[in-house]
Design a protein around this motif. Structure first.
Motif, mmCIF file in Angstrom:
data_model
loop_
_atom_site.group_PDB
_atom_site.id
_atom_site.type_symbol
_atom_site.label_atom_id
_atom_site.label_comp_id
_atom_site.label_asym_id
_atom_site.label_seq_id
_atom_site.Cartn_x
_atom_site.Cartn_y
_atom_site.Cartn_z
ATOM 1 N N ALA A 155 -44.894 0.355 9.749
ATOM 2 C CA ALA A 155 -45.955 0.816 10.649
ATOM 3 C C ALA A 155 -46.133 2.328 10.559
ATOM 4 N N ARG A 156 -45.013 3.059 10.463
ATOM 5 C CA ARG A 156 -45.104 4.521 10.412
ATOM 6 C C ARG A 156 -45.771 4.984 9.114
ATOM 7 N N TRP A 157 -45.386 4.390 7.985
ATOM 8 C CA TRP A 157 -45.997 4.766 6.711
ATOM 9 C C TRP A 157 -47.489 4.401 6.684
ATOM 10 N N SER A 158 -47.811 3.215 7.180
ATOM 11 C CA SER A 158 -49.215 2.786 7.180
ATOM 12 C C SER A 158 -50.064 3.677 8.081
ATOM 13 N N ARG A 159 -49.517 4.046 9.229
ATOM 14 C CA ARG A 159 -50.256 4.938 10.138
ATOM 15 C C ARG A 159 -50.515 6.290 9.478
ATOM 16 N N ALA A 160 -49.506 6.825 8.801
ATOM 17 C CA ALA A 160 -49.666 8.120 8.153
ATOM 18 C C ALA A 160 -50.721 8.061 7.052
ATOM 19 N N LEU A 161 -50.813 6.930 6.349
ATOM 20 C CA LEU A 161 -51.769 6.816 5.257
ATOM 21 C C LEU A 161 -53.186 6.492 5.736
ATOM 22 N N LEU A 162 -53.301 5.738 6.798
ATOM 23 C CA LEU A 162 -54.618 5.265 7.242
ATOM 24 C C LEU A 162 -55.242 6.131 8.319
#
Length: 399
Positions: A155-162
């Motif tokens: 979730a943290r990686w996806s939030r940072a990318l999106l």
């Protein structure tokens, strides 16, 4: 422990969906490359905007997954792909959101599968401990938090990318707010028009008809009286009982017309709100609802009053909710709670009836929602089959 298990189950679901999106992204990269190649030879130029829209949908699925997991939504910020074909292609190519989604798509293919490969042995260990060694080992207490951490990492990686840039995020929130206000304004205009039509119908069919009848009866009584006064000596005079009866009918019509007018006035703004305040008005409403209604007040009575529009909306919402409960729920008891909050006025109406309230089944709930939305408030209806029915409303105001 139960909460930990539930959170681990949701984490496992997030990881499974992440792996599924990773596999889809592998296929989608091929589609995207084909669309780019086709666009270069002009023949497949129309594929590019459609492919970008599909990419936005995939990224939107991931945003929703992360938002449901973390409780914090990831805003979207895209340039609308409208206009001619050339304009749509130009907007798709120049939109920063396209490259943001592409970056996420490529990287998610790797880290989504990586997290899945790490989670697989943990699921196996958890299953073995659950099924075979649950009474001997307590390793599950270690396995579950690890699965949750993996999901949190995804979730943290996806939030940072999106997540869009701060400027794009502010613009997206502003556009979303404008769209929301446009919808609520349309609802307020519709509710206002429906209210005007109701008042016009009440005046035309009720009060006006009674006043016309009153005028006719007064006219007949006056004619009978004039005929009696003008009667020649010895001539037969009209029966006084007839005149008396006409006057009695006229008085009855006048009282009924006044009753109709009071009803119309209460529909515009109940005078009882001015006289007793919101809590007193609600208690009077509960007493006349036909149900056993318990009214709870949490700091509303005795303090600063809410604006008149907020009090009127709250009163009408509770009146409609209690009317619906009395007519359709089959309940004998209901509860009404009013609470003062830092952001405004909160209302909860609950009945122990059969439930199954459906907003598409009539205009009552829809009218309540429009009235609340006109004041920028929120309304939530929970009514499972078999009950109970709960209607929660929050109306923002400054105390």
């Amino acid at each position: 422990m139960r909460d930990t298990i539930d959170r681990a189950d949701r984490a496992s679901m997030l990881l499974l969906m992440a792996s599924g999106l990773s596999i889809v992204s592998y296929v989608f990269v091929g589609i995207l490359l084909f669309a780019l190649a086709a666009s270069l030879i002009v023949v497949g130029l129309g594929m590019l905007p459609e492919t970008v829209l599909l990419l936005r949908k995939l990224a939107g699925i991931k945003r929703r997954q992360v938002g449901e997991w973390s409780g914090r939504r990831i805003p979207e910020a895209y340039t609308p792909l409208t206009g001619t074909l050339v304009e749509r292609v130009r907007k798709a190519v120049k939109d920063p959101g396209t490259y943001r989604d592409l970056r996420w798509l490529v990287l998610h293919f790797f880290y989504g599968l990586l997290l899945l490969y790490v989670a697989l042995p943990l699921w196996v260990i958890g299953a073995l401990v659950d099924g075979v060694w649950c009474g001997l080992l307590r390793r599950r207490a270690v396995v579950l938090p690890l699965i949750v951490r993996l999901a949190a990492l995804d979730a943290r990686w996806s939030r940072a990318l999106l997540k869009p840039s701060p400027d794009a995020e502010r613009n997206a929130e502003l556009a979303e707010r404008v769209e929301e206000l446009t919808v609520t304004r349309a609802g307020a205009v519709a509710a206002h028009g429906a209210e005007l039509r109701r008042i016009e119908r009440d005046l035309h069919d009720g009060t006006q008809a009674r006043l016309v009848s009153l005028s006719m009866r007064v006219g007949l009584a006056r004619r009978a009286y004039d005929k009696q006064v003008a009667a020649a000596p010895g001539a037969e005079a009209p029966d006084p009982d007839v005149v008396r009866r006409l006057l009695d009918d006229a008085q009855d019509q006048a009282e009924e017309a006044l009753t109709e007018l009071r009803h119309v006035v209460r529909g515009i703004h109940p005078p009882i709100l001015t006289d007793r305040g919101l809590v007193g008005a609600v208690r009077a409403l509960a007493a006349s609802s036909g149900l056993e209604v318990a009214v709870r007040d949490d700091g509303v009575e005795g303090g600063p009053r809410a604006p008149a529009a907020v009090e009127a909306a709250a009163y009408f919402v509770m009146a409609e909710a209690l009317t619906n409960a009395a007519k359709h729920s089959g309940a004998r008891r209901a509860e009404v709670e009013l609470a003062r909050a830092a952001t405004g006025l909160r209302i909860l109406v609950r009945d122990e009836g059969r439930g199954g309230a459906d907003e598409s089944g009539g205009t009552g709930l829809l009218g309540m929602r429009r009235r609340v939305a006109a004041l920028d408030g929120t309304m939530e209806v929970v009514s499972p089959a078999g009950g109970p029915t709960l209607i929660g409303v929050e109306l923002p105001c400054v105390w």
